[in-house]
Enzyme design. Structure first.
Site, PDB file in Angstrom:
ATOM      1  N   HIS A 166      74.533 162.937  26.744  1.00  0.00           N
ATOM      2  CA  HIS A 166      75.404 161.717  26.640  1.00  0.00           C
ATOM      3  C   HIS A 166      75.904 161.570  25.208  1.00  0.00           C
ATOM      4  O   HIS A 166      75.532 162.084  24.406  1.00  0.00           O
ATOM      5  CB  HIS A 166      74.097 160.392  26.582  1.00  0.00           C
ATOM      6  CG  HIS A 166      73.018 160.614  25.657  1.00  0.00           C
ATOM      7  ND1 HIS A 166      73.062 159.888  24.475  1.00  0.00           N
ATOM      8  CD2 HIS A 166      71.873 161.077  25.838  1.00  0.00           C
ATOM      9  CE1 HIS A 166      72.167 160.050  23.869  1.00  0.00           C
ATOM     10  NE2 HIS A 166      71.346 160.607  24.438  1.00  0.00           N
ATOM     11  N   ASP A 220      77.225 158.531  24.058  1.00  0.00           N
ATOM     12  CA  ASP A 220      76.411 157.322  23.096  1.00  0.00           C
ATOM     13  C   ASP A 220      75.586 157.604  22.219  1.00  0.00           C
ATOM     14  O   ASP A 220      74.560 158.527  22.514  1.00  0.00           O
ATOM     15  CB  ASP A 220      76.338 156.173  24.001  1.00  0.00           C
ATOM     16  CG  ASP A 220      75.159 156.484  24.812  1.00  0.00           C
ATOM     17  OD1 ASP A 220      75.211 157.637  25.435  1.00  0.00           O
ATOM     18  OD2 ASP A 220      74.496 155.576  24.962  1.00  0.00           O
ATOM     19  N   GLU A 232      68.953 166.588  27.499  1.00  0.00           N
ATOM     20  CA  GLU A 232      68.452 166.545  26.247  1.00  0.00           C
ATOM     21  C   GLU A 232      66.998 166.810  25.883  1.00  0.00           C
ATOM     22  O   GLU A 232      66.230 166.240  27.032  1.00  0.00           O
ATOM     23  CB  GLU A 232      68.464 165.073  25.602  1.00  0.00           C
ATOM     24  CG  GLU A 232      68.127 163.977  26.280  1.00  0.00           C
ATOM     25  CD  GLU A 232      68.636 162.679  25.733  1.00  0.00           C
ATOM     26  OE1 GLU A 232      68.511 162.562  24.293  1.00  0.00           O
ATOM     27  OE2 GLU A 232      68.862 161.743  26.326  1.00  0.00           O
ATOM     28  N   HIS A 259      66.667 158.135  16.420  1.00  0.00           N
ATOM     29  CA  HIS A 259      66.766 156.796  16.269  1.00  0.00           C
ATOM     30  C   HIS A 259      66.067 156.264  14.968  1.00  0.00           C
ATOM     31  O   HIS A 259      66.142 154.968  14.983  1.00  0.00           O
ATOM     32  CB  HIS A 259      65.979 156.195  17.520  1.00  0.00           C
ATOM     33  CG  HIS A 259      66.490 156.348  18.986  1.00  0.00           C
ATOM     34  ND1 HIS A 259      66.212 155.381  20.004  1.00  0.00           N
ATOM     35  CD2 HIS A 259      67.324 157.311  19.307  1.00  0.00           C
ATOM     36  CE1 HIS A 259      66.778 156.118  21.070  1.00  0.00           C
ATOM     37  NE2 HIS A 259      67.366 157.033  20.703  1.00  0.00           N
ATOM     38  N   ASP A 309      70.072 163.775  18.731  1.00  0.00           N
ATOM     39  CA  ASP A 309      70.188 162.845  19.942  1.00  0.00           C
ATOM     40  C   ASP A 309      71.387 162.362  20.297  1.00  0.00           C
ATOM     41  O   ASP A 309      72.042 161.318  19.939  1.00  0.00           O
ATOM     42  CB  ASP A 309      69.311 161.465  19.970  1.00  0.00           C
ATOM     43  CG  ASP A 309      68.834 160.824  21.222  1.00  0.00           C
ATOM     44  OD1 ASP A 309      69.216 161.246  22.133  1.00  0.00           O
ATOM     45  OD2 ASP A 309      68.537 159.736  21.084  1.00  0.00           O
ATOM     46  N   GLU A 361      73.577 156.362  28.191  1.00  0.00           N
ATOM     47  CA  GLU A 361      72.123 156.713  28.152  1.00  0.00           C
ATOM     48  C   GLU A 361      71.104 155.788  27.402  1.00  0.00           C
ATOM     49  O   GLU A 361      70.003 155.351  27.605  1.00  0.00           O
ATOM     50  CB  GLU A 361      71.831 158.183  27.989  1.00  0.00           C
ATOM     51  CG  GLU A 361      70.510 158.500  28.304  1.00  0.00           C
ATOM     52  CD  GLU A 361      69.659 158.406  27.120  1.00  0.00           C
ATOM     53  OE1 GLU A 361      68.313 158.700  27.421  1.00  0.00           O
ATOM     54  OE2 GLU A 361      69.882 158.177  26.261  1.00  0.00           O
ATOM     55  N   GLU A 362      71.617 155.486  26.123  1.00  0.00           N
ATOM     56  CA  GLU A 362      70.872 154.816  25.206  1.00  0.00           C
ATOM     57  C   GLU A 362      70.600 153.303  25.546  1.00  0.00           C
ATOM     58  O   GLU A 362      69.883 152.828  25.156  1.00  0.00           O
ATOM     59  CB  GLU A 362      71.703 154.891  23.718  1.00  0.00           C
ATOM     60  CG  GLU A 362      71.683 156.220  23.134  1.00  0.00           C
ATOM     61  CD  GLU A 362      70.281 156.926  22.802  1.00  0.00           C
ATOM     62  OE1 GLU A 362      69.118 156.183  22.777  1.00  0.00           O
ATOM     63  OE2 GLU A 362      70.275 157.888  22.266  1.00  0.00           O
TER      64      GLU A 362
END
Length: 441
Positions: free
Chosen positions: A117, A119, A212, A410, A150, A184-185
């Site tokens: 992804h 984003d 991922e 994150h 990520d 995705e997030e």
């Protein structure tokens, strides 16, 4: 962690210790893993490496902002042109979905999908040692930036592996598609969830997918075969307002506090289950966190309304009915005027088999043996777009060859070492040759 049945019966003492280190690393964070060795090569070894340069350029695109996804698409379009590959952009609710295709010798065979992804989650710059989109590289090769783990790293590894294979005139039987999702997030609602329903996805003829994966605190590379089910709930309360000097009961804050106390008590019970695992098993308990709390309009006004967002990842054995009863009990704590809205609610998360009767697993383990690396199947404690692919019956595994890497997903100061990035390209070169030339997946 939950292992596939073919592995669970053969766990050695050393494997158990490695699993315990993984548990400490992933759930206790950087401090628990900071003693693990990391690559320490000088930055001059990497600064002029084209793959490292492309990685840093990609990280420098702030894709926490949806409008910047077009910059990421333009970046990947340029890479496709350089490689002589077809690059298509599909749009869903205004968001771009990129697909880069390397045709195989036999396009009738089901293809390999390399998913990631574009984003990334937002940042609070106050807690970063370098600007989060600078891709700053330290002398030891650590590259800092949101998305370094990520998951902009794995996309670079996919494409750089293809670049190397093409430059070496290697061909594969199977077509390879690099897919780039936009959201995705935030649940993948307008990305993967809608893309799989389109004719363009069906035409990809996907037979196997990588996505991922997790960073590892030691020499093991982790292969995730199942995700936990995410439930994200916004709970809104309404109560009595008034002057800030009032001691009246029934305020919105009091209601929020009762709900938070109930959630906190349940979280403590799940933490206890987690701590009591003789072998760490992320599937044995629910993770529960209150990630947003908002209320109040002025310093001297008791608010009449407030809300919180609770993020839950369900244990493998937890039934939907059991979890719903628990959520209902939290809502009841708020009393009249309390409402709940599901932002995300996944009831089923299928598992991809990892037993060695599967040709794709044989290929993966053969590649690992050739490279003298250890690839270990584990349950993913979080969630990814693979939930959607697995629901279609497509074998899908999360994999990121990030060894000796503390997880900073994150959180602040996310980084990846340049040497780790380059080693991952080597791994994907081998994996793609093995998987892309299988007669049967």
């Amino acid at each position: 962690m939950q292992f596939g049945p073919q592995i669970a019966g053969r766990i050695s003492r050393s494997r158990i210790w490695k699993m315990i280190k993984y548990f400490l690393y992933f759930f206790l964070g950087f401090k628990a893993a900071s003693s693990f060795p990391l690559p320490t090569n000088n930055t001059q070894c990497y600064i002029n490496n084209p793959a490292v340069q492309r990685f840093r350029e990609y990280v420098q695109i702030d894709t926490s902002k949806p409008e910047n996804l077009e910059k990421a698409v333009a970046f990947w379009s340029r890479q496709a042109v350089e490689l002589g590959l077809v690059f298509e952009v599909h749009r869903s609710e205004g968001l771009p979905i990129g697909v880069m295709t390397w045709p195989g010798v036999d396009p009738s065979l089901p293809s390999i999908m390399l998913n990631s992804h574009m984003d990334v989650v937002p940042v609070d710059e106050e807690f970063w040692k370098y600007p989060p989109y600078s891709a700053h590289m330290e002398d030891n090769g650590n590259i800092y930036g949101r998305g370094t783990q990520d998951c902009k790293d794995v996309t670079i590894q996919y494409v750089e592996a293809i670049r190397r294979l093409k430059n070496n005139n290697v061909t594969l039987k199977r077509t390879v598609h690099v897919t780039l999702m936009p959201d995705e997030e935030t649940g993948g609602f307008n990305g993967m969830a809608k893309f799989v329903k389109r004719i363009e996805f069906k035409q990809l003829n996907v037979g196997f997918a990588f996505d991922e994966g997790l960073a590892s605190p030691d020499e093991n590379m982790l292969l995730t075969y199942q995700d936990k089910r995410p439930w994200q709930i916004k709970i809104t309360v309404k109560g009595l307002g008034g002057h800030g000097s009032s001691l009246s009961d029934g305020s919105a804050v009091q209601k929020l506090q009762r709900i938070m106390d109930a959630i906190g008590k349940y979280r403590d019970s799940q933490k206890k289950i987690s701590n009591e695992q003789s072998i760490p098993d992320a599937g044995a308990y629910d993770s529960v966190n209150i990630n947003i709390i908002k209320t109040g309009i002025a310093e001297n006004v008791m608010p009449e309304k407030g809300y919180l967002v609770v993020d839950i990842r369900l244990a493998v054995s937890k039934s939907v009915d059991e979890m719903q009863q628990l959520v209902d009990s939290w809502i009841a704590e708020g009393g009249n005027g309390t409402e709940a809205k599901y932002l995300r609610r996944v009831e089923v998360s299928d598992a991809t088999p990892t037993d060695l009767s599967r040709p794709y697993m044989q290929a993966i383990q053969e590649a690992a043996k050739e490279m003298n690396i250890s690839i270990v199947p584990v349950l993913c404690p979080a969630a990814s777009d693979m939930i959607i692919l697995r629901s279609l019956g497509i074998p899908a595994l999360g994999f990121a060859p990030k060894t000796y890497t503390p997880s900073r997903i994150h959180t602040s100061n996310e980084y990846l070492n340049a040497g780790t990035l380059l080693r991952g390209i080597d791994v994907y070169v081998n994996l793609l040759q093995k998987l892309g030339n299988l007669n049967k997946l």
